[in-house]
Design a protein around this motif. Structure first.
Motif, mmCIF file in Angstrom:
data_model
loop_
_atom_site.group_PDB
_atom_site.id
_atom_site.type_symbol
_atom_site.label_atom_id
_atom_site.label_comp_id
_atom_site.label_asym_id
_atom_site.label_seq_id
_atom_site.Cartn_x
_atom_site.Cartn_y
_atom_site.Cartn_z
ATOM 1 N N VAL A 65 38.736 15.452 -3.233
ATOM 2 C CA VAL A 65 38.771 13.466 -3.768
ATOM 3 C C VAL A 65 38.268 12.895 -4.765
ATOM 4 C CG1 VAL A 65 39.358 11.496 -3.454
ATOM 5 C CG2 VAL A 65 39.138 13.820 -1.602
ATOM 6 N N MET A 66 39.041 13.024 -6.467
ATOM 7 C CA MET A 66 38.455 12.082 -7.264
ATOM 8 C C MET A 66 39.177 10.883 -8.026
ATOM 9 S SD MET A 66 40.366 12.561 -10.011
ATOM 10 C CE MET A 66 41.652 13.372 -10.997
ATOM 11 N N ARG A 67 38.509 10.256 -8.321
ATOM 12 C CA ARG A 67 39.688 8.683 -9.069
ATOM 13 C C ARG A 67 39.581 9.386 -11.088
ATOM 14 N NH1 ARG A 67 37.390 3.385 -7.913
ATOM 15 N NH2 ARG A 67 38.553 2.840 -10.037
ATOM 16 N N SER A 68 39.410 8.378 -11.401
ATOM 17 C CA SER A 68 39.383 7.890 -12.676
ATOM 18 C C SER A 68 38.464 7.128 -12.267
ATOM 19 C CB SER A 68 41.267 7.314 -12.890
ATOM 20 O OG SER A 68 41.232 7.167 -14.408
ATOM 21 N N ILE A 69 37.635 6.781 -13.458
ATOM 22 C CA ILE A 69 36.810 6.006 -14.296
ATOM 23 C C ILE A 69 36.634 5.549 -15.227
ATOM 24 C CG2 ILE A 69 34.969 6.404 -12.579
ATOM 25 C CD1 ILE A 69 33.820 8.399 -14.697
ATOM 26 N N GLU A 70 38.373 5.897 -15.688
ATOM 27 C CA GLU A 70 38.740 4.988 -17.289
ATOM 28 C C GLU A 70 38.220 3.368 -16.819
ATOM 29 O OE1 GLU A 70 38.919 6.364 -20.269
ATOM 30 O OE2 GLU A 70 38.001 8.564 -18.756
ATOM 31 N N PRO A 71 38.142 2.716 -17.914
ATOM 32 C CA PRO A 71 37.585 1.436 -16.921
ATOM 33 C C PRO A 71 39.334 1.021 -17.147
ATOM 34 C CG PRO A 71 36.741 1.503 -19.432
ATOM 35 C CD PRO A 71 37.449 2.913 -18.880
ATOM 36 N N GLY A 72 39.660 -0.214 -16.118
ATOM 37 C CA GLY A 72 40.996 -0.747 -15.467
ATOM 38 C C GLY A 72 41.811 0.582 -14.688
ATOM 39 N N GLU A 73 41.209 1.529 -14.861
ATOM 40 C CA GLU A 73 41.915 2.429 -13.888
ATOM 41 C C GLU A 73 41.303 2.195 -12.546
ATOM 42 O OE1 GLU A 73 42.890 6.372 -15.447
ATOM 43 O OE2 GLU A 73 44.300 5.748 -17.361
ATOM 44 N N GLN A 74 42.777 2.825 -11.491
ATOM 45 C CA GLN A 74 42.246 2.478 -10.276
ATOM 46 C C GLN A 74 42.907 3.239 -9.084
ATOM 47 O OE1 GLN A 74 40.683 -0.275 -8.957
ATOM 48 N NE2 GLN A 74 40.424 -0.771 -10.641
ATOM 49 N N TRP A 75 43.412 4.509 -9.419
ATOM 50 C CA TRP A 75 43.733 6.012 -9.138
ATOM 51 C C TRP A 75 43.293 6.928 -8.904
ATOM 52 C CZ3 TRP A 75 43.736 10.378 -11.411
ATOM 53 C CH2 TRP A 75 44.381 10.452 -12.763
ATOM 54 N N GLY A 76 43.268 7.375 -7.844
ATOM 55 C CA GLY A 76 42.485 9.253 -7.714
ATOM 56 C C GLY A 76 43.223 9.982 -7.577
ATOM 57 N N TRP A 77 42.706 11.058 -6.733
ATOM 58 C CA TRP A 77 43.825 12.243 -7.282
ATOM 59 C C TRP A 77 42.879 12.991 -5.745
ATOM 60 C CZ3 TRP A 77 49.143 13.875 -7.975
ATOM 61 C CH2 TRP A 77 48.893 15.174 -7.822
ATOM 62 N N CYS A 78 44.061 13.749 -4.489
ATOM 63 C CA CYS A 78 43.336 14.770 -3.703
ATOM 64 C C CYS A 78 43.932 16.275 -4.752
ATOM 65 C CB CYS A 78 43.941 14.178 -2.448
ATOM 66 S SG CYS A 78 43.354 15.896 -1.460
ATOM 67 N N TYR A 79 43.298 17.361 -4.852
ATOM 68 C CA TYR A 79 43.845 18.117 -5.116
ATOM 69 C C TYR A 79 44.254 18.746 -4.160
ATOM 70 C CZ TYR A 79 40.542 17.347 -9.262
ATOM 71 O OH TYR A 79 40.430 17.410 -10.675
ATOM 72 N N ILE A 80 43.858 18.320 -3.003
ATOM 73 C CA ILE A 80 44.136 20.002 -2.081
ATOM 74 C C ILE A 80 45.691 19.536 -1.399
ATOM 75 C CG2 ILE A 80 44.413 20.077 0.681
ATOM 76 C CD1 ILE A 80 41.332 20.776 -0.129
ATOM 77 N N ASP A 81 46.221 17.652 -1.517
ATOM 78 C CA ASP A 81 47.568 17.575 -1.087
ATOM 79 C C ASP A 81 48.180 16.730 -2.054
ATOM 80 O OD1 ASP A 81 46.989 17.322 1.822
ATOM 81 O OD2 ASP A 81 45.425 15.904 1.523
ATOM 82 N N GLU A 82 47.773 16.776 -3.191
ATOM 83 C CA GLU A 82 48.796 16.849 -4.691
ATOM 84 C C GLU A 82 48.841 15.507 -5.018
ATOM 85 O OE1 GLU A 82 50.833 20.172 -6.031
ATOM 86 O OE2 GLU A 82 49.419 20.917 -6.265
ATOM 87 N N LEU A 83 48.694 14.511 -3.877
ATOM 88 C CA LEU A 83 48.982 13.200 -3.754
ATOM 89 C C LEU A 83 48.074 12.193 -5.071
ATOM 90 C CD1 LEU A 83 49.537 12.575 0.187
ATOM 91 C CD2 LEU A 83 51.190 12.644 -1.966
ATOM 92 N N GLU A 84 48.327 11.597 -5.031
ATOM 93 C CA GLU A 84 48.033 10.185 -6.163
ATOM 94 C C GLU A 84 47.293 9.233 -5.377
ATOM 95 O OE1 GLU A 84 49.661 9.489 -9.451
ATOM 96 O OE2 GLU A 84 49.022 6.940 -9.716
ATOM 97 N N LEU A 85 46.298 9.056 -5.171
ATOM 98 C CA LEU A 85 45.617 8.103 -4.110
ATOM 99 C C LEU A 85 45.314 6.075 -5.310
ATOM 100 C CD1 LEU A 85 42.878 10.493 -3.554
ATOM 101 C CD2 LEU A 85 45.441 9.879 -1.500
ATOM 102 N N ASP A 86 45.496 5.388 -4.457
ATOM 103 C CA ASP A 86 44.986 3.893 -4.879
ATOM 104 C C ASP A 86 43.987 3.132 -3.952
ATOM 105 O OD1 ASP A 86 46.637 2.670 -6.597
ATOM 106 O OD2 ASP A 86 48.539 2.705 -5.481
#
Ligand SMILES: [Zn+2]
Ligand SMILES: [Zn+2]
Ligand SMILES: [Zn+2]
Length: 87
Positions: A65-86
């Protein structure tokens, strides 16, 4: 395809280990966007960057599981499930 990420309980209260992509900083290379591993705080570059260190980090460590650390971005991503996370 999974509809829910089952790895969220693995997430730790991490802070970015580095101010930029760890491997790119060492190599003196450049990146496009930054992603942070939510298990260990590793900072890697996104798949739009030529080195794709965030994805490589997943393959090396199996940290899913990772997340974006770009300013203003809240989303993340699971590489195994291939799902976007909030977050
Ligand atoms: Zn997951
Ligand atoms: Zn990188
Ligand atoms: Zn990690």
């Amino acid at each position: 395809m999974a509809t829910q990420c089952t790895h969220l309980k693995q997430i730790q209260n991490v802070h970015p280990n580095t101010k930029g992509c760890e491997e790119c900083l060492k190599a003196g290379d450049r990146w496009v966007h930054l992603r942070m591993c939510l298990l260990c705080g590793h900072v890697g570059c996104c798949d739009s960057s030529k080195n794709k260190h965030a994805t490589k980090h997943f393959h090396q460590t199996q940290h899913p599981v990772m997340r974006s650390i770009e300013p203003g971005e809240q989303w993340g991503w699971c590489y195994i499930d291939e799902l976007e996370l909030d977050f």
